[in-house]
Enzyme design. Structure first.
Site, PDB file in Angstrom:
ATOM      1  N   GLU A  37       0.793  -1.223   0.000  1.00 51.07           N
ATOM      2  CA  GLU A  37       0.000   0.000   0.000  1.00 51.07           C
ATOM      3  C   GLU A  37       0.832   1.283   0.000  1.00 51.07           C
ATOM      4  O   GLU A  37       0.855   2.051   0.967  1.00 51.07           O
ATOM      5  CB  GLU A  37      -0.970  -0.009   1.184  1.00 51.07           C
ATOM      6  CG  GLU A  37      -1.952  -1.170   1.126  1.00 51.07           C
ATOM      7  CD  GLU A  37      -3.008  -1.132   2.211  1.00 51.07           C
ATOM      8  OE1 GLU A  37      -4.049  -1.791   2.042  1.00 51.07           O
ATOM      9  OE2 GLU A  37      -2.797  -0.437   3.238  1.00 51.07           O
ATOM     10  N   GLU A  70      -5.591  -8.415   0.064  1.00 48.40           N
ATOM     11  CA  GLU A  70      -6.323  -8.078   1.282  1.00 48.40           C
ATOM     12  C   GLU A  70      -7.769  -7.786   0.922  1.00 48.40           C
ATOM     13  O   GLU A  70      -8.049  -7.111  -0.076  1.00 48.40           O
ATOM     14  CB  GLU A  70      -5.747  -6.848   2.004  1.00 48.40           C
ATOM     15  CG  GLU A  70      -4.395  -7.053   2.651  1.00 48.40           C
ATOM     16  CD  GLU A  70      -3.912  -5.815   3.407  1.00 48.40           C
ATOM     17  OE1 GLU A  70      -4.783  -4.998   3.837  1.00 48.40           O
ATOM     18  OE2 GLU A  70      -2.691  -5.660   3.560  1.00 48.40           O
TER      19      GLU A  70
END
Length: 463
Positions: free
Chosen positions: A166, A359
C-alpha cells in the site's frame, strides 16, 4: 443448491503482517522500527496500545502454521520484519531473524501451504529516519539491501513476493497526514515518499528476479474505486481526479505507463513542480517489473467537487454514499459490486497482468458468546458477497489467481490499536487464546472445495 466453482489452482489464503501480530520486539537482535517510536508517543494509538505483544506470533509461530493448515488454506501471506533482518536499516544482517523466517517458510511448505512473502509492510527501521525515511532517496538503496538479504536466504523456496504494501497509505497516512508512523505532515514529503516506495519496488524486484528467476514479484496497492456523488460534471471531474490521486498515481507507473498527466498537473499546481523529486529515467526504474498486481480492497470512495484550501490541496472531497447502505462496525460501506467492477477495469486497462486479492476484509466486533464460539454472521455475509464479486469478475475474463482474506487473526490495527477486529480467528489478547470464528469455518469449507454456494451455508465444525 447452485454453486460457483473457481479455477483450478486458485490460491485460497489469509494475510497478516509482522508488526501487527509478532510481538517480541526485543528478540533475536531486532532493531527498533518507526512504529515502535510512533506508538510510544502519547495519543498516537487508540487505547494506548503498541505491538510489543500483539498475538505473540514470533514466539508461537508454529501455532499459526498449524492454524493455517487446520483451516485447509493453500496460501498464507505474511511479512518479514525489516528491523529483524537489518536492525540498523542497512549494513549488518542479523542471521537470527533470517533463521526465524526460514523455519517459518519451511513449516508452511511442509504442510503444503504456499508462502506469499511481503517485504515492506510499513515497519521500516527507525535508524533510516536519519535520512528522512522514505522521503530520502537513500531509502531505495536500503530497501534493496533488505530485499537482497531475504531473497538470498529464501529465494529458492518462496515463489510469490510482494515488495511493498500500500504505497498510497504509506504516503498519505505516514507522510501527509501524520496519522501513521513516522508521523510527518507535509504534502511534498508524501509525494517523495510514495515515489521512493515505487522505486524500491523496482529495485527490489530486480534483485529478487536475479536471485530467484522463478519468482513472481508484485506490489500490493490499496485500491478504492471513486464514484461521483451526482451526475454533475464537477462531481464527475472530482471522481476522476480522486482516482488519479488514489489509484492511477501508483497503478500506471507500476504497470509501465508512467505517472498520469492529469494527476501530475494537480501536484504541480499544489507544489509548484515535481522535478526535484521525480528524475528523468525514474519511470523506467519502476515499470515493467511486476509479474502480478496485488489488490487490497475494502470499500469505495464517493466524491464531490470542492474548493482547494487549507487541508484540502485538490478540488475534491469524500462525501460518502447517500441513502441507507450496509456498513461495517468501522463505518465503511460494504460494496462488493465495486470490487467486481475494479477487477474488470484492471483486466481491461492492464491486460495480461494477473491479479491477486492480497487483502479484503471487514471490522466486526463479535466476540465469544455463552457457547464459547464467535457467531460473526455479518462477516460471513461480507465474505460471500465479495467472493461472488470475484467470481463474477473471473467470469468476465479477469485473471484473478487468488484471494487472501484480511486477516487470519484479530491483531494490532496500527493507529486504531486493538479495538477493530478483522480476523477469521478471534484473539483474546491477555490470555492468547484463539477461537476460530464461524466465518473462519465457512471460509475453510470454501477453500477446501473451491466452490461458492449461492445461499448462506451452514457453519461446519472445526478441527
Amino acid at each position: 443448491m447452485t454453486t460457483h466453482r473457481f479455477p483450478p489452482g486458485f490460491l485460497w489464503g489469509a494475510a497478516t503482517s509482522a508488526y501487527q501480530i509478532e510481538g517480541s520486539l526485543d528478540a533475536d537482535g531486532r532493531g527498533p522500527s518507526v512504529w515502535d517510536t510512533f506508538a510510544a508517543r502519547p495519543g498516537t494509538i487508540e487505547g494506548g496500545g503498541d505491538g510489543s505483544r500483539a498475538c505473540d506470533s514470533y514466539r508461537r509461530w508454529d501455532r499459526d502454521v498449524e492454524l493455517v493448515a487446520g483451516l485447509g488454506l493453500g496460501a498464507y501471506r505474511f511479512s518479514v520484519s525489516w528491523s529483524r533482518i537489518l536492525p540498523q536499516g542497512r549494513g549488518r544482517v542479523e542471521p537470527r531473524g533470517l533463521d526465524h523466517y526460514e523455519r517459518f517458510v519451511d513449516a508452511l511448505l511442509a504442510r503444503d501451504v504456499t508462502p506469499v512473502l511481503t517485504l515492506n509492510h510499513w515497519d521500516m527501521p527507525e535508524a533510516l529516519l536519519a535520512d528522512g525515511g522514505w522521503v530520502g532517496r537513500s531509502s531505495v538503496d536500503a530497501f534493496t539491501e533488505f530485499a537482497a538479504a531475504v531473497a538470498d536466504r529464501l529465494g529458492d523456496r518462496v515463489h510469490w513476493w510482494i515488495t511493498q504494501n500500500e504505497p498510497w497509505i504509506i504516503a498519505l497516512l505516514g507522510y501527509q497526514l501524520g496519522l501513521h508512523a513516522p508521523g510527518v505532515r507535509d504534502l511534498r514529503a508524501s509525494v517523495a515518499a510514495g515515489h521512493h516506495v515505487l522505486l524500491g519496488h523496482g529495485a527490489g524486484a530486480d534483485v529478487i528476479h536475479a536471485r530467484a528467476p522463478q519468482a513472481r514479484v508484485g506490489c500490493a496497492l490499496s485500491l478504492f474505486p471513486c464514484d461521483p456523488a451526482s451526475d454533475d460534471p464537477a462531481d464527475l471531474a472530482a471522481a476522476r481526479g480522486s482516482d488519479g490521486y488514489v489509484n492511477r498515481w501508483y497503478l500506471d507507473p507500476l504497470l509501465g505507463d508512467g505517472y498520469p498527466a492529469d494527476m501530475w498537473a494537480h501536484y504541480e499546481r499544489a507544489l509548484g513542480g515535481l522535478d526535484d523529486i521525480i528524475r528523468p529515467g525514474d519511470a523506467e526504474l519502476i515499470g515493467g517489473r511486476s509479474d502480478f498486481l496485488g489488490v487490497n480492497y475494502y470499500t469505495r470512495r464517493v466524491m464531490a467537487a470542492a474548493q482547494p484550501g487549507p487541508g484540502r490541496p485538490f478540488p475534491w472531497r469524500v462525501v460518502g454514499p447517500s441513502g441507507d447502505v450496509t456498513r461495517t462496525d468501522e463505518g465503511w460501506e460494504v460494496a462488493p459490486d465495486s470490487l467486481r467492477d475494479l477487477l474488470i477495469r484492471l483486466h481491461h486497462d492492464h491486460p495480461g497482468v494477473p491479479l491477486m486479492i492480497t487483502e479484503n476484509g471487514a471490522v466486526y466486533g463479535d466476540t465469544p458468546t455463552h457457547d464459547g464460539l464467535v457467531h460473526d454472521q455479518r462477516r460471513i455475509d461480507f465474505l460471500l458477497g465479495h467472493l461472488r464479486a470475484v467470481h463474477q469478475a473471473v467470469d468476465a475474463g479477469a485473471d484473478v489467481v487468488g484471494y487472501l482474506h484480511w486477516s487470519l487473526l484479530d491483531n494490532f490495527e496500527w493507529a486504531l490499536g486493538y479495538r477493530p477486529r478483522f480476523g477469521l480467528v478471534h484473539v483474546d489478547y491477555p490470555s492468547g487464546r484463539l477461537t476460530v470464528k464461524d466465518s473462519g469455518r465457512v471460509y475453510a469449507r470454501i477453500a477446501a472445495t473451491g466452490q461458492l454456494p449461492d445461499t448462506r451455508p451452514t457453519v461446519p465444525p472445526f478441527g
